[in-house]
Motif scaffolding. Structure first.
Motif, PDB file in Angstrom:
ATOM      1  N   THR A 154      46.572   1.832  -4.395  1.00  0.00           N
ATOM      2  CA  THR A 154      46.384   2.698  -5.565  1.00  0.00           C
ATOM      3  C   THR A 154      46.631   1.991  -6.905  1.00  0.00           C
ATOM      4  O   THR A 154      45.814   2.086  -7.817  1.00  0.00           O
ATOM      5  N   TRP A 155      47.755   1.274  -7.017  1.00  0.00           N
ATOM      6  CA  TRP A 155      48.089   0.721  -8.338  1.00  0.00           C
ATOM      7  C   TRP A 155      47.037  -0.275  -8.824  1.00  0.00           C
ATOM      8  O   TRP A 155      46.835  -0.422 -10.036  1.00  0.00           O
ATOM      9  N   LEU A 156      46.369  -0.953  -7.912  1.00  0.00           N
ATOM     10  CA  LEU A 156      45.330  -1.913  -8.300  1.00  0.00           C
ATOM     11  C   LEU A 156      44.183  -1.211  -9.036  1.00  0.00           C
ATOM     12  O   LEU A 156      43.504  -1.811  -9.864  1.00  0.00           O
ATOM     13  N   GLN A 157      44.009   0.074  -8.740  1.00  0.00           N
ATOM     14  CA  GLN A 157      42.940   0.849  -9.380  1.00  0.00           C
ATOM     15  C   GLN A 157      43.295   1.210 -10.824  1.00  0.00           C
ATOM     16  O   GLN A 157      42.454   1.713 -11.559  1.00  0.00           O
ATOM     17  N   ARG A 158      44.526   0.979 -11.213  1.00  0.00           N
ATOM     18  CA  ARG A 158      44.968   1.257 -12.592  1.00  0.00           C
ATOM     19  C   ARG A 158      44.642   0.089 -13.524  1.00  0.00           C
ATOM     20  O   ARG A 158      44.969   0.121 -14.692  1.00  0.00           O
ATOM     21  N   TYR A 159      44.029  -0.950 -12.979  1.00  0.00           N
ATOM     22  CA  TYR A 159      43.679  -2.117 -13.804  1.00  0.00           C
ATOM     23  C   TYR A 159      42.228  -2.503 -13.621  1.00  0.00           C
ATOM     24  O   TYR A 159      41.640  -2.290 -12.546  1.00  0.00           O
ATOM     25  N   GLU A 160      41.655  -3.073 -14.675  1.00  0.00           N
ATOM     26  CA  GLU A 160      40.318  -3.650 -14.610  1.00  0.00           C
ATOM     27  C   GLU A 160      40.503  -5.157 -14.448  1.00  0.00           C
ATOM     28  O   GLU A 160      41.092  -5.810 -15.307  1.00  0.00           O
ATOM     29  N   TRP A 161      40.033  -5.694 -13.337  1.00  0.00           N
ATOM     30  CA  TRP A 161      40.240  -7.106 -12.991  1.00  0.00           C
ATOM     31  C   TRP A 161      38.939  -7.879 -13.108  1.00  0.00           C
ATOM     32  O   TRP A 161      37.942  -7.525 -12.478  1.00  0.00           O
ATOM     33  N   ARG A 162      38.956  -8.966 -13.853  1.00  0.00           N
ATOM     34  CA  ARG A 162      37.803  -9.856 -13.904  1.00  0.00           C
ATOM     35  C   ARG A 162      38.298 -11.266 -13.597  1.00  0.00           C
ATOM     36  O   ARG A 162      38.816 -11.964 -14.466  1.00  0.00           O
ATOM     37  N   VAL A 163      38.145 -11.639 -12.349  1.00  0.00           N
ATOM     38  CA  VAL A 163      38.728 -12.888 -11.864  1.00  0.00           C
ATOM     39  C   VAL A 163      37.874 -14.079 -12.303  1.00  0.00           C
ATOM     40  O   VAL A 163      36.652 -14.072 -12.134  1.00  0.00           O
TER      41      VAL A 163
END
Lengths: 282, 282
Positions: A154-163
């Motif tokens: 769930t917590w990963l969905q609280r961030y926008e990640w652009r690797v």
């Protein structure tokens, strides 16, 4: 802050997570937020931000956050939390704080400490300045693929990640990989950066051991330190733009590894640097 | 430990500095040691070691030091000190501690906290290990010139310094220099390395701003964190040999700069890594 940003901040899950209810004795009551759930209990970065928030909301606070060390003493249970914030010493330019996060035992009702933090706040001054750690040359966020978190924790969905580099291994094959990660990251939905969200961002990086070993072994941060290099004006100017993050590690030994992080804005100004020591199982 | 090393440890000023007198309530009384005097009060590394020693001597301690964060809240006065050591939580493999160093006000007699620390001790296990930060290739200690401390601040005389690169500027001319220092260092007289002396060694590096600016501006460490990567067996094998140290910095801004340190043994094994945030005046 633009009106658009202000609107986006309204009712943001991060602000809901940070909600502190002042008590008569000066302490605060908080509650874990389902939106920041990790494997067990809340995301450590959210807990770090919450402990910092206890100082930020304290009426006696002098200046802005300079350093934060959070010790994750035991698991945080989903439910209510009690935040005890104590000012240890106030100097002319620095102020020292101790914070304890307590929860009641479900059976005995007795309160025990699950997380501690020390915080230093400070008055920044206009003096000689020089940045020694240059930001790496990387493509802008819009040119970096977005990490799909739709089925992630769930917590990963609280961030926008652009690797940019050093993402999670695509196969967990026990092969040996580079330890460094570079990525653009920001709150999702976008939210104006502040000291609490900057603290939380310092802990977003995947555990270095998962990259080094290409094996998702159980891990848990033991102690996390954040040094804040940006002042409130720099954070206000940053708004809700992406933050450039880089994570590294130096050694894995005896069941513990270290991890460092640097966070820059798009103009290459350091916002924060961070270090943590992390338990790993095998 | 060889007999020679044991003899050298006997009556060593570092051990005298670490002397803790247990009190009936479980706290300790200590006293500043003239041999570790700094410009004002004791050398910060000695104070860090003393706070760690309070945990090391505690009867309830589990395992070995893993991390230490010391917050230098206010000046330590020469004289007696009161060390209050509290175990916050004991887990299966980690234990969390809070330590407060208190001194009595000369006029009011009231005790106030001058330094705080959080310590994590841990049981290390035989699991996957990998060192990612290789030690730099440098000449052996005997081939590096010894830094003359005969007229230096007292605490500097408690160490043997062999600077490899990034020593103090020879002229204080406000020119810009590299920020990195490499040196061999050990206690003087030689003393078998242990967790307390390793903690103290993490703070020996000259303030980065003195190198960067070639100007000896007033400075003071605000917060210091040490991660211990060596276990007791590795330290015992090290004995009283020189430690290879490297110090760096990332940014100086708003009156505070960061400083990092890595300490290796002569075989290139990481012993400890460290970070600090330091106040500077101008």
């Amino acid at each position: 802050m633009s009106e658009m940003t202000a609107a986006a901040t309204d009712g943001h899950p991060f602000d809901a997570m940070l909600h502190l209810q002042p008590q008569a004795d000066g302490s605060f009551v908080a509650h874990t937020h389902a939106g920041y759930a990790n494997m067990v209990g809340p995301y450590g970065g959210a807990t770090a931000a919450l402990l910092l928030q206890g100082v930020l909301q304290h009426p006696d606070r002098l200046g802005e956050p300079l350093s934060l060390t959070v010790n994750f003493a035991g698991p945080v249970q989903d439910g209510p939390m009690h935040l005890v914030v104590r000012v240890v010493r106030t100097n002319r330019t620095t102020q020292h704080w101790l914070v304890e996060l307590r929860q009641s035992d479900a059976t005995t009702g007795q309160e025990h400490t699950v997380t501690t933090a020390s915080v230093v706040t400070a008055l920044r001054r206009s003096v000689f300045e020089q940045q020694l750690a240059a930001a790496p040359q990387v493509p802008p966020p819009q040119d970096c693929p977005e990490f799909d978190v739709s089925r992630a924790m769930t917590w990963l969905q609280r961030y926008e990640w652009r690797v940019i580099s050093g993402g999670l291994p695509t196969t967990w094959d026990d092969s040996c990989h580079l330890v460094q990660t570079r990525l653009w990251v920001r709150d999702r939905p976008a939210r104006a950066l502040d000291f609490a969200s900057l603290a939380a961002l310092c802990d977003v990086f995947f555990p270095r051991i998962w990259l080094v070993r290409a094996r998702p072994v159980p891990i848990g941060t033991v102690s996390l330190t954040v040094y804040f290099h940006a002042d409130a004006a720099q954070l206000a100017a940053h708004g809700s733009a992406h933050v450039l993050g880089q994570a590294d590690g130096q050694v894995l030994r005896g069941g513990f590894f270290d991890q460092s992080a640097q966070l820059w804005d798009a103009q290459g100004q350091l916002l924060a640097t961070s270090h943590q020591i992390v338990y790993y199982k095998e």
